[in-house]
Design an enzyme around this catalytic site. Structure first.
Site, PDB file in Angstrom:
ATOM      1  N   ALA A 205       0.850  -1.200   0.000  1.00 50.46           N
ATOM      2  CA  ALA A 205       0.000   0.000   0.000  1.00 50.46           C
ATOM      3  C   ALA A 205       0.882   1.245   0.000  1.00 50.46           C
ATOM      4  O   ALA A 205       2.116   1.139  -0.057  1.00 50.46           O
ATOM      5  CB  ALA A 205      -0.901  -0.012   1.217  1.00 50.46           C
ATOM      6  N   ASN A 206       0.280   2.425   0.041  1.00 50.42           N
ATOM      7  CA  ASN A 206       1.070   3.652   0.182  1.00 50.42           C
ATOM      8  C   ASN A 206       0.337   4.620   1.103  1.00 50.42           C
ATOM      9  O   ASN A 206      -0.756   4.330   1.586  1.00 50.42           O
ATOM     10  CB  ASN A 206       1.373   4.268  -1.191  1.00 50.42           C
ATOM     11  CG  ASN A 206       0.117   4.669  -1.921  1.00 50.42           C
ATOM     12  OD1 ASN A 206      -0.622   5.529  -1.468  1.00 50.42           O
ATOM     13  ND2 ASN A 206      -0.135   4.021  -3.061  1.00 50.42           N
ATOM     14  N   ARG A 207       0.927   5.767   1.353  1.00 53.48           N
ATOM     15  CA  ARG A 207       0.433   6.654   2.408  1.00 53.48           C
ATOM     16  C   ARG A 207      -0.682   7.601   1.960  1.00 53.48           C
ATOM     17  O   ARG A 207      -1.089   8.467   2.721  1.00 53.48           O
ATOM     18  CB  ARG A 207       1.587   7.513   2.940  1.00 53.48           C
ATOM     19  CG  ARG A 207       2.643   6.736   3.657  1.00 53.48           C
ATOM     20  CD  ARG A 207       3.689   7.687   4.204  1.00 53.48           C
ATOM     21  NE  ARG A 207       4.874   6.990   4.645  1.00 53.48           N
ATOM     22  CZ  ARG A 207       4.976   6.361   5.807  1.00 53.48           C
ATOM     23  NH1 ARG A 207       3.969   6.345   6.638  1.00 53.48           N
ATOM     24  NH2 ARG A 207       6.096   5.738   6.126  1.00 53.48           N
TER      25      ARG A 207
END
Ligand code: CTP
Length: 406
Positions: A205-207
């Site tokens: 995932a990413n932020r």
């Protein structure tokens, strides 16, 4: 936002009547002249004095008023907009049937102004076929319905029926009154970070929080666009926006390639994973199997694909989240992906980008123009992006035929 607008605020008898006070305050703060009308039922839940103190005029409740013998026609004819919040099942039924039993229903029948109705009631009542039929009738006559939300209801119950949040009602009113510089357009926005499965429980995932994409969708809707938001996150849906929920880059690509050919504006605010596991492991990888080797492959560059197949007249907007050489990288992406505009942000700067409520951006246009927007909340950034989109449409594009509205 609403300066000079005369708004009749109708309040009917439901527990949510107390929220009309908050809405009234927001309308007045936005510059509107608020004329409050309460039904007899509303007075069981809310004191007249409270609403009178916050509105622009004292509350009116009665058709029978010696100083003004026909108050309903005066109210109905002079209003720029009437909002009923909360609206009970009884109000919906009376309005749909054309019954004129009290000051509020008379005023609703005596107006040609736009009307925004915000129902609130228990779930069983909201879902009753009679109530839904009345909603359908009112909608077919052009009444704007701000649907109730799911949540806690009176008496400790939970379900759909809670009055829409005041900010949502305010957004609906602004949209109805503004007409909007994006009226008749279809705007597609992507938001959030994609999640690429490693196994049945783990993802890459990413932020990205999705907040900037949601702010753009809300602003486009407020400016009259028909908005579809392709999203990986579960934030409050802005008024008038249709959300398509996706999770992976592949799902986002499928949704966007389906929507983009008919869109006037596409804003790619999502943070798409650049790499994904070649294949997700079925089930859960167990620790005792040792450290897994996860083989990655590139995801499709969705935006580059949209740029390569962009229909004439469409404005395509990308984002560039960088940690160094911001404008150099952003300009290269603008060109490589055939964009009309790129929104560049230095995500290493304080208060900027992922998870913050604020952002600071530079807008680079395909014509070489640049515009810098200093640290501001994400709605203000959205406004600047869409101002630029409207400028590009006005300058370069022949007007697009409006889409049929659903
Ligand atoms: N983007 C996309 N599909 C991808 C990667 C990015 O559509 N697989 C879009 C993003 O939504 C954004 C723009 O391309 O609007 C730029 O994304 P960014 O991550 O900044 O750039 P990349 O092209 O991925 O390049 P790099 O990671 O090398 O900076």
């Amino acid at each position: 936002m609403l300066a000079g607008k005369r708004i009749v605020l109708g309040v009917t008898g439901g527990i949510a009547a107390y929220k009309a006070v908050d809405l009234c305050r927001r309308l007045v703060d936005a510059g509107a002249h608020v004329v409050p009308v309460m039904t007899a039922g509303a007075e069981h839940f809310l004191g007249r004095t409270t609403l009178s103190a916050l509105a622009s005029e004292p509350v009116q409740t009665s058709l029978w008023n010696e100083a003004s013998p026909i108050p309903h026609t005066r109210l109905g004819q002079s209003a720029d907009l009437i909002v009923v919040a909360p609206a009970t099942a009884r109000l919906l039924a009376a309005y749909a049937a054309g019954l004129s039993s009290d000051l509020l229903t008379n005023t609703l029948l005596a107006t040609r102004a736009p009307v925004v109705v915000c129902p609130a009631m228990h779930t069983e009542m909201w879902e009753h076929p009679a109530v839904q039929a009345n909603i359908a009738t009112l909608r077919s006559r052009g009444v704007h319905i701000v649907e109730p939300e799911a949540g806690r209801l009176a008496g400790g119950d939970t379900g759909t029926g809670r009055l829409a949040a005041p900010e949502r009602i305010l957004a609906a009113i602004v949209r109805v009154l503004s007409g909007g510089d994006l009226a008749g357009t279809h705007v597609v926005v992507s938001a959030g970070g994609t999640r690429e499965p490693i196994d049945a429980v783990r993802v890459i995932a990413n932020r990205s929080s999705g907040k900037q994409g949601y702010a753009i969708a809300a602003e486009a809707s407020a400016r009259g666009a028909q908005v579809t938001l392709v999203s990986t996150v579960d934030l409050a849906v802005p008024f008038g926006v249709t959300v398509l929920a996706v999770e992976t880059a592949a799902q986002m690509e499928a949704a966007l390639t389906g929507l983009a050919p008919a869109a006037d504006v596409v804003v790619m605010a999502a943070a798409v994973a650049d790499f994904r596991p070649v294949a997700a492991v079925p089930g859960k990888i167990k620790k005792d199997q040792g450290v897994p080797q996860i083989v990655l492959e590139p995801t499709p560059d969705i935006l580059a694909g949209l740029g390569a197949t962009k229909p004439a007249g469409q404005v395509l907007v990308g984002f560039a989240a960088e940690t160094s050489d911001l404008l150099v990288h952003a300009a290269a992406k603008l060109q490589r992906k055939h964009l009309d505009l790129i929104v560049a942000n230095d995500v290493a700067a304080p208060g900027v980008g992922f998870q913050h409520d604020t952002n600071a951006v530079t807008l680079l246009g395909a014509d070489g123009t640049t515009r810098t927007v200093a640290l501001a909340d994400k709605r203000a950034i959205a406004k600047a992006v869409l101002d630029t989109v409207v400028e590009i449409r006005g300058r370069d594009q022949p007007p697009h035929p409006p889409l049929p509205t659903s």
